[in-house]
Design a protein around this motif. Structure first.
Motif, PDB file in Angstrom:
ATOM      1  N   LEU A 136       5.825   2.432 -41.542  1.00 34.61           N
ATOM      2  CA  LEU A 136       5.979   2.873 -42.927  1.00 34.61           C
ATOM      3  C   LEU A 136       4.710   3.603 -43.342  1.00 34.61           C
ATOM      4  CD1 LEU A 136       7.241   2.915 -45.775  1.00 34.61           C
ATOM      5  CD2 LEU A 136       6.282   0.614 -46.125  1.00 34.61           C
ATOM      6  N   ILE A 137       4.826   4.891 -43.567  1.00 37.97           N
ATOM      7  CA  ILE A 137       3.690   5.705 -44.002  1.00 37.97           C
ATOM      8  C   ILE A 137       3.960   6.122 -45.451  1.00 37.97           C
ATOM      9  CG2 ILE A 137       2.180   7.618 -43.446  1.00 37.97           C
ATOM     10  CD1 ILE A 137       2.520   5.576 -41.168  1.00 37.97           C
ATOM     11  N   THR A 138       3.170   5.588 -46.354  1.00 34.05           N
ATOM     12  CA  THR A 138       3.471   5.737 -47.778  1.00 34.05           C
ATOM     13  C   THR A 138       2.725   6.893 -48.425  1.00 34.05           C
ATOM     14  OG1 THR A 138       1.722   4.184 -48.439  1.00 34.05           O
ATOM     15  CG2 THR A 138       3.915   3.259 -48.008  1.00 34.05           C
ATOM     16  N   VAL A 139       3.293   7.366 -49.510  1.00 29.86           N
ATOM     17  CA  VAL A 139       2.624   8.305 -50.417  1.00 29.86           C
ATOM     18  C   VAL A 139       2.044   7.496 -51.580  1.00 29.86           C
ATOM     19  CG1 VAL A 139       4.197  10.189 -49.845  1.00 29.86           C
ATOM     20  CG2 VAL A 139       4.718   8.705 -51.788  1.00 29.86           C
ATOM     21  N   GLY A 140       1.175   8.131 -52.321  1.00 28.90           N
ATOM     22  CA  GLY A 140       0.767   7.604 -53.614  1.00 28.90           C
ATOM     23  C   GLY A 140       0.082   6.249 -53.637  1.00 28.90           C
ATOM     24  N   GLU A 141      -0.473   5.816 -52.525  1.00 26.04           N
ATOM     25  CA  GLU A 141      -1.195   4.539 -52.555  1.00 26.04           C
ATOM     26  C   GLU A 141      -2.410   4.631 -53.464  1.00 26.04           C
ATOM     27  OE1 GLU A 141      -3.973   1.286 -51.317  1.00 26.04           O
ATOM     28  OE2 GLU A 141      -4.316   3.455 -51.398  1.00 26.04           O
ATOM     29  N   GLU A 142      -3.073   5.779 -53.417  1.00 27.80           N
ATOM     30  CA  GLU A 142      -4.304   5.956 -54.195  1.00 27.80           C
ATOM     31  C   GLU A 142      -4.040   6.182 -55.681  1.00 27.80           C
ATOM     32  OE1 GLU A 142      -6.918   5.156 -52.945  1.00 27.80           O
ATOM     33  OE2 GLU A 142      -7.121   5.780 -50.849  1.00 27.80           O
ATOM     34  N   SER A 143      -2.785   6.348 -56.062  1.00 22.69           N
ATOM     35  CA  SER A 143      -2.480   6.541 -57.485  1.00 22.69           C
ATOM     36  C   SER A 143      -1.645   5.383 -58.016  1.00 22.69           C
ATOM     37  CB  SER A 143      -1.755   7.878 -57.698  1.00 22.69           C
ATOM     38  OG  SER A 143      -0.629   7.995 -56.853  1.00 22.69           O
ATOM     39  N   GLY A 144      -1.971   4.188 -57.556  1.00 19.24           N
ATOM     40  CA  GLY A 144      -1.321   2.992 -58.090  1.00 19.24           C
ATOM     41  C   GLY A 144      -0.204   2.446 -57.228  1.00 19.24           C
ATOM     42  N   LEU A 145      -0.290   2.656 -55.909  1.00 25.24           N
ATOM     43  CA  LEU A 145       0.712   2.130 -54.972  1.00 25.24           C
ATOM     44  C   LEU A 145       2.110   2.659 -55.287  1.00 25.24           C
ATOM     45  CD1 LEU A 145      -0.435  -1.635 -54.906  1.00 25.24           C
ATOM     46  CD2 LEU A 145      -1.448   0.324 -53.727  1.00 25.24           C
ATOM     47  N   LYS A 146       2.181   3.889 -55.768  1.00 27.99           N
ATOM     48  CA  LYS A 146       3.457   4.421 -56.246  1.00 27.99           C
ATOM     49  C   LYS A 146       4.509   4.523 -55.153  1.00 27.99           C
ATOM     50  CE  LYS A 146       1.919   7.072 -60.275  1.00 27.99           C
ATOM     51  NZ  LYS A 146       1.812   8.428 -60.876  1.00 27.99           N
ATOM     52  N   GLY A 147       4.090   4.912 -53.959  1.00 29.17           N
ATOM     53  CA  GLY A 147       5.062   5.063 -52.886  1.00 29.17           C
ATOM     54  C   GLY A 147       5.730   3.765 -52.509  1.00 29.17           C
ATOM     55  N   SER A 148       4.943   2.746 -52.217  1.00 27.86           N
ATOM     56  CA  SER A 148       5.519   1.459 -51.812  1.00 27.86           C
ATOM     57  C   SER A 148       6.303   0.819 -52.949  1.00 27.86           C
ATOM     58  CB  SER A 148       4.421   0.513 -51.316  1.00 27.86           C
ATOM     59  OG  SER A 148       3.425   0.304 -52.299  1.00 27.86           O
ATOM     60  N   LYS A 149       5.869   1.013 -54.173  1.00 26.25           N
ATOM     61  CA  LYS A 149       6.581   0.434 -55.317  1.00 26.25           C
ATOM     62  C   LYS A 149       7.937   1.100 -55.548  1.00 26.25           C
ATOM     63  CE  LYS A 149       3.867  -0.251 -58.987  1.00 26.25           C
ATOM     64  NZ  LYS A 149       2.701  -0.070 -59.903  1.00 26.25           N
ATOM     65  N   ASN A 150       8.109   2.291 -54.992  1.00 32.78           N
ATOM     66  CA  ASN A 150       9.371   3.020 -55.155  1.00 32.78           C
ATOM     67  C   ASN A 150      10.093   3.212 -53.824  1.00 32.78           C
ATOM     68  OD1 ASN A 150       9.641   4.085 -58.127  1.00 32.78           O
ATOM     69  ND2 ASN A 150       7.469   4.273 -57.590  1.00 32.78           N
ATOM     70  N   LEU A 151       9.786   2.375 -52.854  1.00 29.89           N
ATOM     71  CA  LEU A 151      10.397   2.464 -51.539  1.00 29.89           C
ATOM     72  C   LEU A 151      11.913   2.337 -51.633  1.00 29.89           C
ATOM     73  CD1 LEU A 151       9.999   2.481 -48.413  1.00 29.89           C
ATOM     74  CD2 LEU A 151       9.873  -0.022 -48.561  1.00 29.89           C
ATOM     75  N   GLN A 152      12.600   3.250 -50.979  1.00 34.85           N
ATOM     76  CA  GLN A 152      14.062   3.203 -50.981  1.00 34.85           C
ATOM     77  C   GLN A 152      14.552   1.946 -50.272  1.00 34.85           C
ATOM     78  OE1 GLN A 152      15.909   6.766 -49.480  1.00 34.85           O
ATOM     79  NE2 GLN A 152      17.903   5.787 -49.197  1.00 34.85           N
ATOM     80  N   GLU A 153      15.475   1.250 -50.902  1.00 34.07           N
ATOM     81  CA  GLU A 153      15.988   0.003 -50.340  1.00 34.07           C
ATOM     82  C   GLU A 153      16.804   0.262 -49.076  1.00 34.07           C
ATOM     83  OE1 GLU A 153      18.149  -2.354 -53.116  1.00 34.07           O
ATOM     84  OE2 GLU A 153      16.580  -2.290 -54.653  1.00 34.07           O
ATOM     85  N   GLY A 154      16.739  -0.712 -48.166  1.00 34.07           N
ATOM     86  CA  GLY A 154      17.593  -0.697 -46.988  1.00 34.07           C
ATOM     87  C   GLY A 154      17.038  -0.001 -45.769  1.00 34.07           C
ATOM     88  N   LEU A 155      15.907   0.690 -45.891  1.00 34.25           N
ATOM     89  CA  LEU A 155      15.370   1.436 -44.752  1.00 34.25           C
ATOM     90  C   LEU A 155      14.426   0.603 -43.889  1.00 34.25           C
ATOM     91  CD1 LEU A 155      14.674   4.919 -46.386  1.00 34.25           C
ATOM     92  CD2 LEU A 155      16.648   4.206 -45.034  1.00 34.25           C
ATOM     93  N   LEU A 156      13.812  -0.411 -44.480  1.00 36.86           N
ATOM     94  CA  LEU A 156      12.882  -1.255 -43.742  1.00 36.86           C
ATOM     95  C   LEU A 156      13.563  -2.589 -43.467  1.00 36.86           C
ATOM     96  CD1 LEU A 156       9.910  -0.788 -42.825  1.00 36.86           C
ATOM     97  CD2 LEU A 156       9.221  -2.210 -44.762  1.00 36.86           C
ATOM     98  N   GLN A 157      13.765  -2.892 -42.193  1.00 37.67           N
ATOM     99  CA  GLN A 157      14.454  -4.136 -41.817  1.00 37.67           C
ATOM    100  C   GLN A 157      13.527  -5.119 -41.122  1.00 37.67           C
ATOM    101  OE1 GLN A 157      16.066  -1.187 -39.975  1.00 37.67           O
ATOM    102  NE2 GLN A 157      16.965  -0.582 -41.930  1.00 37.67           N
ATOM    103  N   SER A 158      12.239  -4.933 -41.239  1.00 33.02           N
ATOM    104  CA  SER A 158      11.270  -5.747 -40.505  1.00 33.02           C
ATOM    105  C   SER A 158      11.095  -7.133 -41.124  1.00 33.02           C
ATOM    106  CB  SER A 158       9.933  -5.029 -40.459  1.00 33.02           C
ATOM    107  OG  SER A 158      10.069  -3.753 -39.873  1.00 33.02           O
ATOM    108  N   GLU A 159      10.662  -8.047 -40.276  1.00 34.00           N
ATOM    109  CA  GLU A 159      10.466  -9.433 -40.704  1.00 34.00           C
ATOM    110  C   GLU A 159       9.005  -9.762 -40.978  1.00 34.00           C
ATOM    111  OE1 GLU A 159      13.217 -12.102 -38.199  1.00 34.00           O
ATOM    112  OE2 GLU A 159      13.236 -10.164 -37.169  1.00 34.00           O
ATOM    113  N   TYR A 160       8.085  -9.049 -40.325  1.00 29.28           N
ATOM    114  CA  TYR A 160       6.653  -9.227 -40.534  1.00 29.28           C
ATOM    115  C   TYR A 160       5.988  -7.865 -40.541  1.00 29.28           C
ATOM    116  CZ  TYR A 160       7.241 -14.197 -39.397  1.00 29.28           C
ATOM    117  OH  TYR A 160       7.636 -15.513 -39.391  1.00 29.28           O
ATOM    118  N   GLY A 161       4.832  -7.775 -41.233  1.00 26.61           N
ATOM    119  CA  GLY A 161       4.168  -6.490 -41.307  1.00 26.61           C
ATOM    120  C   GLY A 161       2.663  -6.570 -41.232  1.00 26.61           C
ATOM    121  N   PHE A 162       2.076  -5.416 -40.862  1.00 26.04           N
ATOM    122  CA  PHE A 162       0.633  -5.297 -40.694  1.00 26.04           C
ATOM    123  C   PHE A 162       0.176  -3.992 -41.333  1.00 26.04           C
ATOM    124  CE2 PHE A 162       2.765  -7.253 -37.119  1.00 26.04           C
ATOM    125  CZ  PHE A 162       2.186  -8.519 -37.081  1.00 26.04           C
ATOM    126  N   ALA A 163      -0.566  -4.108 -42.413  1.00 30.13           N
ATOM    127  CA  ALA A 163      -1.145  -2.929 -43.051  1.00 30.13           C
ATOM    128  C   ALA A 163      -2.522  -2.687 -42.446  1.00 30.13           C
ATOM    129  CB  ALA A 163      -1.254  -3.141 -44.556  1.00 30.13           C
TER     130      ALA A 163
END
Length: 373
Positions: A136-163
């Motif tokens: 997952l490569i996000t946009v807008g992290e530097e402007s208030g986490l906008k990308g991850s906060k608006n992530l389209q539902e259903g595209l990420l099916q992972s159970e664990y994550g590593f930033a």
């Protein structure tokens, strides 16, 4: 297995692409091409219509080449940078990669992206076993986490994550990070001529200053902070100021402590308004949730094993800042943030040690191998 020279050149290539937050189109197109060339299924989500940024988030998926892999995992970094981030000219100085001093470097967070792409190249070259992996490569992290906060539902099916988005050396594990509240206050006064009839006015500056003087700010305790970030008001010295706008924040690992601090700041404004016979408009918004893991959590245990396997010593850290990991934990996907070695971020002195970039790539490969069993 990591190709050090290829990794360095890849990182330099990525940071030379302008991608200040809000203007991610060019880097998004390049990343989509690179992930696709490595054999991943690549999707750009629809978040752009909600964020107004130059691109959507990228979700790239590599299907498993083994049966019954333990878990589906994902890795995340952000493609945007802070300013000044145009025409970056990376240079190798000894053991570090730096900018020419007129811009940031962009290691925050293209170091994470470079490490992920090199890890994928190694997996392909050596035909390493792996389960299903998502990036997952996000946009807008530097402007208030906008990308991850608006992530389209259903595209990420992972159970664990590593930033991979924390300063500090590879080996640092961010196991806790605070929730943040953005606070706005408008202090109302009454204008009057400052020389002729000041007694008929109410100085909003005086009211706001009185309120702030009663607040506990800075480090409240080991889990809570608060800050006044902006104070604006007044137009001329001969006019009693009738309005002040204040932007502030509060953070805490514990939600109840955050709410207590917000209430404390609101009470200070209310009491000041009452004292000066005026009023204050006070609002707040929770920007992202907190997260907290313990050493006993299986996710933390697995990361520690991976760090030890690459010859580093794991260190559990509590952060005072937020990242996309906060948002992803709030979405129910356990995610830790990991040190990647970037230094002096958000400044023109930003740099990253080549060895840290190398070790971050090794760590990604090791995590993938662990979760392929």
């Amino acid at each position: 297995m990591v190709n050090r020279e290829r990794l360095i050149e890849l990182f330099k290539e990525l940071v030379m692409v302008d991608s200040e937050t809000g203007h991610e189109r060019a880097i998004a197109d390049i990343l989509k091409k690179k992930f696709s060339e490595l054999g991943l299924e690549v999707v750009e989500d629809d978040s752009m219509v909600r964020t107004g940024h130059g691109a959507g988030n990228i979700i790239a998926t590599l299907e498993a080449n083994v049966e019954n892999a333990a878990k589906v995992i994902y890795f995340t970094s952000h493609m945007d940078t802070v300013t000044p981030g145009k025409a970056i000219k990376p240079e190798v100085e000894g053991e570090y990669i730096v900018s020419d001093g007129t811009t940031i470097l962009g290691a925050d967070d293209k170091a994470g992206i470079a490490a992920m792409l090199e890890a994928l190249a190694v997996i392909k070259e050596y035909n390493l076993s792996h389960g299903k992996i998502q990036f997952l490569i996000t946009v807008g992290e530097e402007s208030g986490l906008k990308g991850s906060k608006n992530l389209q539902e259903g595209l990420l099916q992972s159970e664990y994550g590593f930033a991979f988005d924390s300063n500090g050396p590879v080996g640092n594990i961010i196991v806790a990070a605070p929730t943040q509240a953005r606070i706005s206050a408008t202090v109302h006064g009454r204008s009057a001529h400052a020389g002729v009839n000041p007694e008929d006015g109410i100085s909003a500056i005086q009211v706001a200053s009185y309120a702030i003087s009663k607040m506990k700010l800075g480090r409240i305790d080991n889990e809570t902070t608060a800050n006044i970030g902006r104070f604006e008001g007044g137009k001329a010295t001969n006019v009693v100021c009738d309005r002040v706008d204040i932007l502030a924040e509060a953070r805490s690992i514990k939600e109840e402590k955050l709410l207590r601090q917000i209430e404390h700041m609101k009470n200070a404004f209310d009491q000041a308004a009452q004292h000066f016979s005026t009023n204050v408009d006070f609002t707040y918004e929770i920007m992202y949730p907190a997260f907290h893991f313990s050493e006993a959590d299986i996710l933390v245990q697995n990361v520690k094993k991976a760090i030890e396997a690459i010859g580093r010593e794991p260190k559990l850290i509590t952060s005072g800042g937020g990242s996309d990991a906060n948002v992803m934990n709030g979405l129910g996907i356990p995610t830790v943030n990991l040190g990647i070695g970037m230094e002096n971020i958000h400044t023109t002195s930003e740099r990253i040690a080549i060895e840290e970039l190398f070790k971050a790539t090794e760590l990604i490969i090791q995590l993938i191998r662990q979760y392929s069993k």
